[in-house]
Design a protein around this motif. Structure first.
Motif, PDB file in Angstrom:
ATOM      1  N   ILE A  50       0.840  -1.192   0.000  1.00 32.03           N
ATOM      2  CA  ILE A  50       0.000   0.000   0.000  1.00 32.03           C
ATOM      3  C   ILE A  50       0.872   1.238   0.000  1.00 32.03           C
ATOM      4  N   SER A  73      -4.772  -2.147   4.347  1.00 30.10           N
ATOM      5  CA  SER A  73      -5.260  -0.797   4.608  1.00 30.10           C
ATOM      6  C   SER A  73      -4.307  -0.119   5.591  1.00 30.10           C
ATOM      7  N   ARG A  74      -4.482   1.203   5.749  1.00 25.45           N
ATOM      8  CA  ARG A  74      -3.641   1.892   6.726  1.00 25.45           C
ATOM      9  C   ARG A  74      -4.482   2.878   7.507  1.00 25.45           C
ATOM     10  N   THR A 110      -3.297   0.297  -3.678  1.00 26.36           N
ATOM     11  CA  THR A 110      -2.851  -1.022  -3.236  1.00 26.36           C
ATOM     12  C   THR A 110      -2.431  -1.930  -4.387  1.00 26.36           C
ATOM     13  N   GLY A 113      -3.176   5.734  -0.490  1.00 25.39           N
ATOM     14  CA  GLY A 113      -3.752   4.448  -0.116  1.00 25.39           C
ATOM     15  C   GLY A 113      -3.967   3.461  -1.235  1.00 25.39           C
ATOM     16  N   TRP A 154       1.441   4.783   1.284  1.00 24.67           N
ATOM     17  CA  TRP A 154       0.922   5.482   2.449  1.00 24.67           C
ATOM     18  C   TRP A 154       0.144   6.715   2.029  1.00 24.67           C
TER      19      TRP A 154
END
Length: 124
Positions: free
Chosen positions: A51, A71-72, A58, A56, A53
């Motif tokens: 991902i 996910s973050r 992927t 977002g 940062w």
């Protein structure tokens, strides 16, 4: 100093779910890519998901696409790997890595920092 700490591994039956966490500290990670890799006994390290940062976006390995979600959480500086419909072949040590550039890579050597890993075991 960049530090990555994984957690959330364990033993689960086939078809079950786990959520792994990768807590990142020591740097502002807005320009980084965080990747999850796994290594089963006797096998080389394998790319799972990554991902960006910032933004977002992927990337997933074909073997996990549709079952795993990366996910973050910006507030907690944590990257998650939600793993559903687990299979015995998903059994491995899962590690997260941080790559300083904003481009994806599926090669572990392209990542600058690593956590210690967390064991995931899926029983049949």
């Amino acid at each position: 100093q960049v530090q990555l700490v994984e957690s959330g591994g364990g033993l689960v039956q086939a078809g079950g779910s786990l959520r792994l966490s990768c807590a990142a500290s020591g740097r502002t990670f807005s320009s980084y890519v965080i990747g999850w890799f796994r290594q089963a006994p006797g096998k080389s390290r394998e790319f799972v998901a990554a991902i960006r940062w910032s933004g977002g976006s992927t990337d997933y390995a074909d073997s996990v696409k549709g079952r795993f979600t990366i996910s973050r959480d910006n507030a907690d500086n944590t990257v998650y790997l939600q793993m559903n419909s687990l299979k015995p072949e998903d059994t491995a040590v899962y590690s997260c890595g941080a790559r300083q550039t904003g481009t994806y890579s599926r090669y572990s050597y392209a990542y600058n920092y690593w956590g210690q890993g967390t064991q995931v075991t899926v029983s049949s």
